[in-house]
Design a protein around this motif. Sequence first.
Motif, PDB file in Angstrom:
ATOM      1  N   ILE A 103      15.658  15.886  16.044  1.00  0.00           N
ATOM      2  CA  ILE A 103      14.896  17.028  15.545  1.00  0.00           C
ATOM      3  C   ILE A 103      14.883  18.172  16.559  1.00  0.00           C
ATOM      4  N   ASP A 104      15.237  19.370  16.086  1.00  0.00           N
ATOM      5  CA  ASP A 104      15.054  20.597  16.866  1.00  0.00           C
ATOM      6  C   ASP A 104      13.833  21.371  16.364  1.00  0.00           C
ATOM      7  N   ARG A 105      13.643  21.341  15.055  1.00  0.00           N
ATOM      8  CA  ARG A 105      12.512  22.042  14.448  1.00  0.00           C
ATOM      9  C   ARG A 105      12.091  21.295  13.200  1.00  0.00           C
ATOM     10  N   LEU A 106      10.804  21.222  13.006  1.00  0.00           N
ATOM     11  CA  LEU A 106      10.264  20.508  11.840  1.00  0.00           C
ATOM     12  C   LEU A 106       9.201  21.369  11.176  1.00  0.00           C
ATOM     13  N   ASP A 107       9.324  21.574   9.866  1.00  0.00           N
ATOM     14  CA  ASP A 107       8.364  22.372   9.105  1.00  0.00           C
ATOM     15  C   ASP A 107       7.796  21.543   7.965  1.00  0.00           C
ATOM     16  N   VAL A 108       6.487  21.366   7.966  1.00  0.00           N
ATOM     17  CA  VAL A 108       5.823  20.682   6.863  1.00  0.00           C
ATOM     18  C   VAL A 108       5.668  21.664   5.707  1.00  0.00           C
ATOM     19  N   VAL A 109       6.277  21.339   4.582  1.00  0.00           N
ATOM     20  CA  VAL A 109       6.205  22.213   3.406  1.00  0.00           C
ATOM     21  C   VAL A 109       4.936  21.926   2.610  1.00  0.00           C
ATOM     22  N   THR A 110       4.703  20.641   2.308  1.00  0.00           N
ATOM     23  CA  THR A 110       3.460  20.226   1.650  1.00  0.00           C
ATOM     24  C   THR A 110       3.035  18.896   2.242  1.00  0.00           C
ATOM     25  N   ALA A 111       1.808  18.859   2.759  1.00  0.00           N
ATOM     26  CA  ALA A 111       1.288  17.635   3.365  1.00  0.00           C
ATOM     27  C   ALA A 111       0.695  16.733   2.291  1.00  0.00           C
ATOM     28  N   ALA A 112       0.946  15.440   2.414  1.00  0.00           N
ATOM     29  CA  ALA A 112       0.386  14.462   1.474  1.00  0.00           C
ATOM     30  C   ALA A 112      -0.976  13.991   1.961  1.00  0.00           C
ATOM     31  N   LEU A 113      -1.831  13.591   1.014  1.00  0.00           N
ATOM     32  CA  LEU A 113      -3.090  12.973   1.377  1.00  0.00           C
ATOM     33  C   LEU A 113      -2.812  11.681   2.145  1.00  0.00           C
ATOM     34  N   PRO A 114      -3.669  11.327   3.088  1.00  0.00           N
ATOM     35  CA  PRO A 114      -3.367  10.161   3.945  1.00  0.00           C
ATOM     36  C   PRO A 114      -3.396   8.825   3.222  1.00  0.00           C
ATOM     37  N   GLU A 115      -4.174   8.712   2.164  1.00  0.00           N
ATOM     38  CA  GLU A 115      -4.265   7.450   1.437  1.00  0.00           C
ATOM     39  C   GLU A 115      -3.382   7.484   0.206  1.00  0.00           C
ATOM     40  N   THR A 116      -2.337   6.681   0.183  1.00  0.00           N
ATOM     41  CA  THR A 116      -1.436   6.626  -0.981  1.00  0.00           C
ATOM     42  C   THR A 116      -2.052   5.756  -2.065  1.00  0.00           C
ATOM     43  N   PRO A 117      -2.125   6.229  -3.327  1.00  0.00           N
ATOM     44  CA  PRO A 117      -2.825   5.485  -4.371  1.00  0.00           C
ATOM     45  C   PRO A 117      -2.118   4.233  -4.876  1.00  0.00           C
ATOM     46  N   ILE A 118      -0.832   4.072  -4.577  1.00  0.00           N
ATOM     47  CA  ILE A 118      -0.121   2.868  -5.011  1.00  0.00           C
ATOM     48  C   ILE A 118       0.668   2.298  -3.847  1.00  0.00           C
ATOM     49  N   ALA A 119       0.965   1.018  -3.951  1.00  0.00           N
ATOM     50  CA  ALA A 119       1.773   0.322  -2.946  1.00  0.00           C
ATOM     51  C   ALA A 119       2.838  -0.496  -3.655  1.00  0.00           C
ATOM     52  N   ASP A 120       3.710  -1.125  -2.869  1.00  0.00           N
ATOM     53  CA  ASP A 120       4.797  -1.913  -3.453  1.00  0.00           C
ATOM     54  C   ASP A 120       4.277  -3.054  -4.332  1.00  0.00           C
ATOM     55  N   ASP A 121       3.082  -3.575  -4.006  1.00  0.00           N
ATOM     56  CA  ASP A 121       2.542  -4.695  -4.767  1.00  0.00           C
ATOM     57  C   ASP A 121       1.524  -4.273  -5.822  1.00  0.00           C
ATOM     58  N   SER A 122       1.446  -2.990  -6.115  1.00  0.00           N
ATOM     59  CA  SER A 122       0.531  -2.526  -7.162  1.00  0.00           C
ATOM     60  C   SER A 122       0.996  -3.022  -8.526  1.00  0.00           C
ATOM     61  N   SER A 123       0.056  -3.189  -9.446  1.00  0.00           N
ATOM     62  CA  SER A 123       0.402  -3.619 -10.795  1.00  0.00           C
ATOM     63  C   SER A 123       1.231  -2.562 -11.492  1.00  0.00           C
ATOM     64  N   LEU A 124       1.951  -2.965 -12.532  1.00  0.00           N
ATOM     65  CA  LEU A 124       2.778  -2.017 -13.276  1.00  0.00           C
ATOM     66  C   LEU A 124       1.924  -0.916 -13.889  1.00  0.00           C
ATOM     67  N   ASP A 125       0.771  -1.270 -14.458  1.00  0.00           N
ATOM     68  CA  ASP A 125      -0.097  -0.251 -15.046  1.00  0.00           C
ATOM     69  C   ASP A 125      -0.552   0.758 -14.000  1.00  0.00           C
ATOM     70  N   LYS A 126      -0.890   0.283 -12.810  1.00  0.00           N
ATOM     71  CA  LYS A 126      -1.310   1.186 -11.740  1.00  0.00           C
ATOM     72  C   LYS A 126      -0.166   2.097 -11.344  1.00  0.00           C
ATOM     73  N   ARG A 127       1.026   1.541 -11.250  1.00  0.00           N
ATOM     74  CA  ARG A 127       2.189   2.356 -10.883  1.00  0.00           C
ATOM     75  C   ARG A 127       2.493   3.395 -11.954  1.00  0.00           C
ATOM     76  N   LEU A 128       2.286   3.028 -13.225  1.00  0.00           N
ATOM     77  CA  LEU A 128       2.510   3.992 -14.300  1.00  0.00           C
ATOM     78  C   LEU A 128       1.478   5.107 -14.273  1.00  0.00           C
ATOM     79  N   ASP A 129       0.264   4.803 -13.812  1.00  0.00           N
ATOM     80  CA  ASP A 129      -0.751   5.845 -13.661  1.00  0.00           C
ATOM     81  C   ASP A 129      -0.302   6.909 -12.659  1.00  0.00           C
ATOM     82  N   TRP A 130       0.456   6.475 -11.658  1.00  0.00           N
ATOM     83  CA  TRP A 130       0.959   7.370 -10.614  1.00  0.00           C
ATOM     84  C   TRP A 130       2.487   7.386 -10.662  1.00  0.00           C
TER      85      TRP A 130
END
Length: 447
Positions: A103-130
Motif C-alpha cells: 500500500i502507498d495510499r488507502l482511501d476509505v470510500v464507505t465505512a461499514a458498521l463494525p458489527e456484521t449482521p450475518i456470519a458463515d453459520d447464519s441460517s438461510l432465512d437470516k442470510r436472505l434477510d441480508w
Amino acid sequence: MIERTRIADLAALPDGPVTVGGWVETVRDQKKVQFVVLRDETGAVQLVNPAVRAVDDDADDSARAALTTTETISGLAHGTFLVAQGTLKHDERVKLGGIEVKIDRLDVVTAALPETPIADDSSLDKRLDWRFLDLRNRKQNLVFRIQTTLEHAFRTYWVERDFIEIHTPKLMASASESRAELFELPYFDTTAYLAQSPQNFKQMAQPAGFGAVFEIADAFRADPSFTSRHATEFTSVDAEMSWVESHEDVMAMHEELLVAGITAVQAKYGVEISEVFGFELQVPTAPFPRIPLAEARRIVAEGGYDIPRADGDLDPEGERRISAYAKEQFGSDFVFVTDYDATIRPYYHMRHEDDPTLTKSYDLIYNGTEISTGAQREHRVDVLTQQAVEKGLDPAELEWYLDFFRYGVPPHGGFGMGLARVLMLMLGQSSIREVTYLFRGPTRLLP
C-alpha cells in the motif's frame, strides 16, 4: 469510470504501480506489518502495509501519512469499501494467488458498521434477510456468473438454430394453467392475473409463422408451498417449435440445449466449481434415457416404494428413486419420464393415436428432481375442444385461445423449465433460495 485494475487481472501484470478497489474481507493487524484481504467482484488480493505506530513531533509529511494509513487499517471493519494505490509484487510465497500489493495510499470510500449482521453459520432465512451481504461471498458470486453463462449458452443454441426470442405479457385476462395457482390483481375496471406460464402465447407464435421461439422470463404461481424447490416468482426457460412429429423431437432439442449449456459452464468455470463447491461438474451425454411413466411406476414399486399420489404421478421420493435407477443403469444424471396419463396432463397435450389414455408428454428429472415438463401440443381444434370439455372446461371461456387453431397451425411442441432448479441441482445446493438472486415465497417479499 473509476480507474482501477480488477483483482482477477492482477496476476497477468508485471510488478509495478496499480490501483485496486473492493470490500475488506479480513484484517491481520500485527505489530510490524498489517495485511488486508480485499475482495472485488472478480476475486481477492492481499494488501500489505508496514505498520507505523508512532512518529516524532518533527516527522515529515510522509511519516505522518504512514501513521494515518496504519491507524486507518487498524480501524477497518469487515465490508468497508476502499480504494488502494500501491505496488504490485509477484511472490510465490503469498498463499492468496502468489501476488500482493504494498500500500502507498488507502482511501476509505464507505465505512461499514463494525458489527456484521450475518456470519458463515447464519441460517438461510437470516442470510436472505441480508441478501446483499450474503451475495458478496465467492460462492454466491460464482452462482450468478454460472447462471449468466448458462443462459447465454441456451440463447446461443437457439439463435444458431433460427429460433426467435419473444417477450410475452405477464398480465393476463385468464389463467394459462390452473386457476388454483393464480395471483389476481385489479386492472382498471376488470381483473388481471399474473402469468403462470407463457404457454398460450408461445403457442400463438406457431400459427403466426415464427416456426420456433424461446423466452427466459419471470412466471408466477400462487402456490403456498414451502419446499426447497418452489417459489411464487421464478425464472422460466421456455421453448416451442413447429414441425414436430412427436414429443421425441422436443426431447431431442431439450437434451441438446442442456448439453450445450452445461458444456459452456464446465468450460468456463469447471475448475472454480471444483474449488468452491468441491466436486467436478460432469457434462451429460445425449440421448438421455427415456422411461414411460407406467414403467417408472413399476420400477419404483419393485424397489419397495408405493407412490402415494392418487393420480399415479411420481412424487418427490418417486423422482429420486427413478433418477437413482437411471444413474445406476445408464450412468445418466438426467432421465425423461414419458407418456403421462391423460388424466394428469393438461387438455392441450396431444394423446397417442393408438392409446388415447396416454399423452405425448414428458417430465425431465435431473439429479432426483423434476426440472421441466414438455409435450407435443394438440393442434386440431375439434380434438382440442373435446379434450377441454373432458377436463370440465367451458370452451366459451377459451375462445381467444382456440382461435389460434382455426386458421392453420403446424404440429408443434415445447417445454417449460425452471432455471433455479437447474442451477440448484447442477451445483448440488439444497434449495433454490441459494441460487435465486432475490427469492419470493409465501412469506417473503423483502428485500
